[in-house]
Design a protein around this motif. Sequence first.
Motif, short mmCIF file in Angstrom:
data_model
loop_
_atom_site.label_atom_id
_atom_site.label_comp_id
_atom_site.label_asym_id
_atom_site.label_seq_id
_atom_site.Cartn_x
_atom_site.Cartn_y
_atom_site.Cartn_z
N VAL A 130 -2.06 17.15 -4.52
CA VAL A 130 -2.24 16.90 -5.95
C VAL A 130 -2.15 15.39 -6.18
O VAL A 130 -1.73 14.63 -5.30
N VAL A 131 -2.55 14.97 -7.37
CA VAL A 131 -2.46 13.55 -7.72
C VAL A 131 -0.98 13.17 -7.90
O VAL A 131 -0.23 13.85 -8.61
N GLU A 132 -0.58 12.10 -7.22
CA GLU A 132 0.80 11.62 -7.32
C GLU A 132 0.81 10.32 -8.13
O GLU A 132 -0.12 9.52 -8.05
N ARG A 133 1.87 10.11 -8.88
CA ARG A 133 2.04 8.87 -9.63
C ARG A 133 3.20 8.09 -9.02
O ARG A 133 4.29 8.63 -8.84
N ALA A 134 2.94 6.81 -8.70
CA ALA A 134 3.94 6.01 -7.99
C ALA A 134 4.15 4.67 -8.69
O ALA A 134 3.28 4.17 -9.41
N TYR A 135 5.31 4.08 -8.43
CA TYR A 135 5.62 2.74 -8.91
C TYR A 135 6.55 2.07 -7.90
O TYR A 135 7.13 2.73 -7.02
N LEU A 136 6.69 0.75 -8.01
CA LEU A 136 7.51 -0.01 -7.07
C LEU A 136 8.73 -0.60 -7.77
O LEU A 136 8.66 -1.01 -8.93
N VAL A 137 9.84 -0.65 -7.03
CA VAL A 137 11.08 -1.23 -7.55
C VAL A 137 11.68 -2.14 -6.47
O VAL A 137 11.93 -1.70 -5.35
N ASP A 175 -1.83 6.17 -10.24
CA ASP A 175 -2.11 7.56 -9.89
C ASP A 175 -2.89 7.58 -8.58
O ASP A 175 -3.93 6.92 -8.46
N ILE A 176 -2.39 8.35 -7.60
CA ILE A 176 -2.99 8.35 -6.26
C ILE A 176 -3.57 9.74 -5.98
O ILE A 176 -2.82 10.71 -5.82
N PRO A 177 -4.89 9.86 -5.90
CA PRO A 177 -5.51 11.16 -5.57
C PRO A 177 -5.16 11.57 -4.14
O PRO A 177 -4.76 10.74 -3.31
N PRO A 178 -5.31 12.86 -3.81
CA PRO A 178 -4.99 13.35 -2.47
C PRO A 178 -5.77 12.60 -1.38
O PRO A 178 -6.98 12.38 -1.50
N THR A 198 10.71 -0.83 -2.79
CA THR A 198 10.69 0.62 -2.60
C THR A 198 9.65 1.27 -3.50
O THR A 198 9.55 0.94 -4.69
N ALA A 199 8.88 2.18 -2.91
CA ALA A 199 7.93 2.99 -3.68
C ALA A 199 8.62 4.27 -4.12
O ALA A 199 9.30 4.93 -3.32
N TRP A 200 8.44 4.61 -5.39
CA TRP A 200 9.01 5.84 -5.95
C TRP A 200 7.89 6.74 -6.45
O TRP A 200 6.88 6.27 -6.99
N ARG A 201 8.08 8.04 -6.25
CA ARG A 201 7.13 9.05 -6.72
C ARG A 201 7.71 9.74 -7.95
O ARG A 201 8.87 10.16 -7.95
N ILE A 202 6.90 9.84 -9.01
CA ILE A 202 7.36 10.48 -10.24
C ILE A 202 7.20 11.99 -10.09
O ILE A 202 6.09 12.50 -9.95
N ALA A 203 8.32 12.70 -10.09
CA ALA A 203 8.31 14.16 -9.99
C ALA A 203 8.68 14.76 -11.34
O ALA A 203 9.04 14.06 -12.29
N GLU A 204 8.61 16.08 -11.42
CA GLU A 204 8.88 16.75 -12.70
C GLU A 204 10.34 16.64 -13.11
O GLU A 204 10.65 16.36 -14.27
N ASP A 205 11.25 16.84 -12.16
CA ASP A 205 12.66 16.85 -12.51
C ASP A 205 13.35 15.51 -12.29
O ASP A 205 14.26 15.13 -13.02
N ALA A 206 12.89 14.76 -11.27
CA ALA A 206 13.50 13.46 -10.98
C ALA A 206 12.56 12.64 -10.10
O ALA A 206 11.77 13.21 -9.34
N ASP A 207 12.64 11.33 -10.21
CA ASP A 207 11.82 10.47 -9.36
C ASP A 207 12.38 10.49 -7.94
O ASP A 207 13.59 10.54 -7.73
N GLN A 218 0.83 -1.20 0.00
CA GLN A 218 0.00 0.00 0.00
C GLN A 218 0.87 1.26 0.00
O GLN A 218 1.88 1.33 0.71
N VAL A 219 0.44 2.22 -0.80
CA VAL A 219 1.12 3.52 -0.86
C VAL A 219 0.06 4.60 -0.65
O VAL A 219 -0.88 4.71 -1.43
N HIS A 220 0.23 5.38 0.41
CA HIS A 220 -0.74 6.44 0.75
C HIS A 220 -0.15 7.80 0.41
O HIS A 220 1.05 8.05 0.58
N SER A 221 -1.01 8.68 -0.07
CA SER A 221 -0.57 10.03 -0.43
C SER A 221 -1.29 11.07 0.42
O SER A 221 -2.52 11.08 0.49
N ASP A 222 -0.51 11.94 1.05
CA ASP A 222 -1.05 13.09 1.79
C ASP A 222 -0.87 14.39 1.01
O ASP A 222 -1.11 15.48 1.54
N ALA A 223 -0.44 14.26 -0.24
CA ALA A 223 -0.21 15.46 -1.05
C ALA A 223 -1.54 16.10 -1.45
O ALA A 223 -2.61 15.49 -1.34
#
Length: 212
Positions: A18-25, A43-46, A76-85, A11-16
């Motif tokens: 905005v909508v966050e996009r995540a993946y696992l590695v 894609d994880i809504p707020p 590990t869960a990673w969040r996709i950001a604009e400049d870097a994950d 499970q990956v929870h978002s407190d942001a």
Amino acid sequence: MSYDLIEFPFQVHSDAKVVERAYLVPEGLPWGATLEVTPSQADIPPGETAIFTCRLTLDNDIIRPGCTNDQGFSLTAWRIAEDADERWGSCFYFIRPRVRTRLRIMKAQWHEKRLLVFGVLSLDTDQSVDLNAQLPLSVRVRLEHDHPAGNLRQWVTAPVQPGGAFSITREEFNGPPGVELRIQAWFDRTDLLASSRSDVFRCPHITVPVIG
């Protein structure tokens, strides 16, 4: 011997806000292990939680059973950001390959104050593993019933005999007439053998009615 497919959620929870996009590695996944993650990203809504389904398979030709092959890996869960994950969080999982076992309660009888339980521990494998060579072993047996006159919750340890049979005998085992005893055997993991539980066996309390 083939290992069972292991399936578990992540499970990956978002407190942001905005909508966050995540993946696992996976990190440090042992050789001979394969991990499949579904979905590949989410894609994880707020304020919401995404649930990834993870399926782990082990190659029995590479990973042999036994505590000497106990290993682990991080997921590990990673969040996709604009400049870097960005790393978002991680969990560590242990892999403990063992030979599958099977527990069965074959027969039980509760007559008056005497309780008899018979069961068998066996190996669920196509490999030439000698159960007798693993002795001494023991099985924990759970005894319980519910009744207005009093509930029972009790554990009894039974040694495993050559061939896998085990039994318990209880004298002065009192209980209300007609109550149903629930019996379940538990085997705890060893350096080579996997843990297992039997199905719940139901045994009625049989008493001789008093006349006159």
